[in-house]
Design an enzyme around this catalytic site. Structure first.
Site, PDB file in Angstrom:
ATOM      1  N   LYS B  76       0.848  -1.196   0.000  1.00 27.80           N
ATOM      2  CA  LYS B  76       0.000   0.000   0.000  1.00 27.80           C
ATOM      3  C   LYS B  76       0.886   1.251   0.000  1.00 27.80           C
ATOM      4  O   LYS B  76       1.976   1.247   0.586  1.00 27.80           O
ATOM      5  CB  LYS B  76      -0.866  -0.077   1.264  1.00 27.80           C
ATOM      6  CG  LYS B  76      -1.964   0.945   1.426  1.00 27.80           C
ATOM      7  CD  LYS B  76      -2.729   0.641   2.731  1.00 27.80           C
ATOM      8  CE  LYS B  76      -3.866   1.611   2.974  1.00 27.80           C
ATOM      9  NZ  LYS B  76      -4.620   1.277   4.217  1.00 27.80           N
ATOM     10  N   SER B 151      -9.670   1.126   3.416  1.00 27.67           N
ATOM     11  CA  SER B 151      -8.864   1.980   2.576  1.00 27.67           C
ATOM     12  C   SER B 151      -7.814   1.232   1.740  1.00 27.67           C
ATOM     13  O   SER B 151      -7.291   1.799   0.776  1.00 27.67           O
ATOM     14  CB  SER B 151      -8.145   3.006   3.451  1.00 27.67           C
ATOM     15  OG  SER B 151      -7.209   2.376   4.290  1.00 27.67           O
ATOM     16  N   SER B 175      -9.633  -1.483   7.461  1.00 25.52           N
ATOM     17  CA  SER B 175      -9.088  -1.205   6.123  1.00 25.52           C
ATOM     18  C   SER B 175      -8.334  -2.360   5.452  1.00 25.52           C
ATOM     19  O   SER B 175      -8.010  -2.265   4.271  1.00 25.52           O
ATOM     20  CB  SER B 175      -8.160   0.008   6.180  1.00 25.52           C
ATOM     21  OG  SER B 175      -8.917   1.186   6.252  1.00 25.52           O
TER      22      SER B 175
END
Lengths: 92, 489
Positions: B76, B151, B175
């Site tokens: 990420k 997310s 997330s």
């Protein structure tokens, strides 16, 4: 609850246009109205959480671990002069 | 091969059937073919990926294979990496190059992994749909009109479409688990304090935790084994945390006699009927595998979202005060004075959801409101923790849906922030209590993946992995792949 959005934005050091403030105001009010349900909970004598596992804060020896990396760390600065961070004039 | 698990690829590499370079090239080709549609990756340097793969093959030949030798893992955009940009999908960090690697990145490199680029995410991890990314919305491989969750939506989308066999995400309120659920993959949030947060761009420090997003439970264990452990430079990692045999925890594949708590508060109105049916079917299957289902209550569950939306924005407003445009990050043109520089740089750099949360947090912490909001929320947090402590006196593990709904349409929830916040209703309490949680696929609703969430006591990821791998062995939901990205399984 009515919130003075521009005052909060100044505390957070974020400029908001009047349109943004007009849009944000009801959104923040609705978020705060939702979290206001916490007020009804009886928390008399309940210890607030500080760390999820009640762990103590460990200490380590106060020694240099990664040497002098000033150049690498300053390479990402928006404005530099002679190894110093440059900002607009603060004192006349 | 593309939909192989990490451990299957490892076996082929160990047997000499393929090389790290071949594996890397295969996924690079898939990224080249599909990323434009999905927008799962926001940065990729193909040459750098192949260079790492070559170095890995050389290391294997000369010194033998390390734990993740030659295995591609995407990360990420929230993880600081010295190679390539780290932008947290925010304009305030546009073109930022981190001067050091996050601790977990160092650990992955030391284990021999090949890092394949940066994945899309909600700006500063604030969102549940990957729609707040400054670099464009990411799409769900199961339906391109839908969000992949958030997310860590880029990591989820990339694994689900087999653009990478595995990825790292972070989980502050769900997330990792929510996007894993919405894209039909496995995702685990370890116990708070298990994995170092150093070099992970901070959102809410008392809640953030990094973890794996994978095709199988064992893959999740392999990655966690490589990244976990005390870090002297992150004082919230716990030095005397109980050590686990991560791979062995996945081997038993047996839930006979296991007591599974089913909290009634997670099966409430507003939940999609087909999601409920899938999760209930999964629970029946667990019973058939010899587990005992126990009805339990976690009475403060309904307060979790409210407590979270005080605590997380408050911590975020403090953490994001560092973006002052002095030492790093975006600075506006021609500032008139210092105040103008701060306020205009932050206005230009932050997107609207990030501003909303900073302002919410600033208000909650402002003079006269601290006791009513932050302190109160931290007390409610204690009550939520106590719910779990009491439940774990009666059961070994808790099972719930990961999300009450399947992946929603792009744009469906962007008008009303509160509606978006409520989509994390099943995952947030786990973060507040600092517990480990795992989501794995357990069926489909409206032809979209449904996730089953496991919650264990602190430091007992072995219980999560044991239950989830037993369920996985008895079902084939984890083998379903989105048709548009199919190919040999």
């Amino acid at each position: 609850m009515d919130i003075d959005v521009q005052k909060v934005a100044m505390l957070a050091r974020i400029r908001l246009t009047d349109e943004e403030a007009t849009e944000l105001s009801p959104q923040l009010s609705s978020i705060l109205a939702y979290v206001d349900q916490l007020a009804a909970v009886d928390t008399e004598g309940v210890t607030p959480t500080a760390h999820p596992h009640d762990a103590s804060m460990p200490l380590r020896a106060n020694v240099v671990t990664n040497g002098n990396r000033r150049d690498a760390l300053q390479a990402v600065a928006p404005k530099l002069e002679s190894g110093l961070y440059v900002v607009p004039k603060v004192i006349e | 091969m593309p939909f192989s698990s990490l451990s299957e690829i490892k076996t082929r590499l160990d047997n000499g059937e393929t090389t790290a370079v071949e594996v890397a090239q295969l996924y690079l080709d898939r990224i080249a073919a599909h990323n434009e549609q999905l927008n799962a990756f926001v940065h990729l340097d193909a040459e750098h990926v192949l260079g790492q793969a070559q170095a890995s093959d050389a290391h294997r030949a000369k010194e033998g294979a390390r734990a993740l030798e030659g295995l591609p893992i995407a990360v990420k955009d929230i993880f600081c990496t010295q190679d390539g940009p780290t932008q947290c999908c925010s304009n305030i960090l546009k073109d930022f190059h981190a001067p050091y690697d996050a601790h977990v990145i160092t650990k992955l490199k030391e284990a021999g992994a090949v890092l394949v680029g940066k994945t899309n995410m909600d700006e500063f991890a604030m969102g549940s749909s990957t729609e707040t990314s400054a670099f464009g919305v990411c799409r769900n491989p199961w339906d391109m009109d839908r969000i992949p969750g958030g997310s860590s939506g880029g990591s989820a989308s990339a694994v689900a479409a087999a653009l990478t066999p595995a990825a790292l995400g972070t989980d502050t309120g769900g997330s990792i688990r929510q996007p894993a659920s919405l894209t039909g993959i496995t995702g685990m949030k370890p116990t708070y304090g298990r994995v170092s947060r150093r070099g992970i761009i901070a959102f809410a420090s008392s809640l953030d935790q990094a973890g794996p997003m994978t095709r199988t439970v064992k893959d999740a264990a392999m990655i966690t084994a490589a990244i976990e452990g005390h870090d002297a430079l992150d004082s919230t990692t716990v030095a005397d945390a109980p050590q686990l045999d991560w791979l062995k925890a996945c081997e038993q594949r047996d839930m006979k006699g296991m007591k599974i708590g089913v909290p009634k508060e997670y099966f409430v109105e507003g939940m999609d009927a087909e999601v409920r049916a899938s999760v209930e079917e999964a629970l029946k299957q667990c019973e058939a595998l010899g587990a005992e289902l126990v009805d339990i209550s976690l009475p403060h569950t309904h307060l979790a979202v409210a407590a979270y939306y005080v605590i997380a924005p408050s911590e975020a407003s403090a953490n994001l005060s560092r973006y002052d445009s002095v030492r790093f990050g975006h600075r506006c043109d021609n500032p008139e004075d210092l105040l103008d520089m701060y306020t205009r740089s932050r206005d230009e750099g932050f997107g609207s959801e990030v501003k909303r949360r900073i302002l919410t947090g600033t208000f909650a912490l402002s003079s006269g409101y601290y006791d009513a909001y932050y302190l109160k929320a931290q007390q409610v947090r204690t009550l939520i923790q106590q719910d779990f402590t009491q439940a774990f006196e009666k059961v070994d593990v808790i099972a719930t849906p990961t999300s009450p709904i399947t992946a929603f349409k792009i744009g469906e929830k962007t008008d009303d922030p509160l509606t978006m916040y409520l989509s994390d209703i099943d995952t947030i309490a786990v973060n507040l209590a600092g517990l480990p949680g795992l989501s794995q696929p357990c069926g489909f609703a409206q032809n979209l993946p449904v996730g089953l969430q496991w919650i264990a006591p602190a430091w007992r990821e072995d219980v999560l992995l044991g239950a989830a791998s037993a369920y996985e062995a008895a079902t084939d939901w984890h083998k379903h792949v989105p048709a548009a990205f199919g190919g040999e399984v």
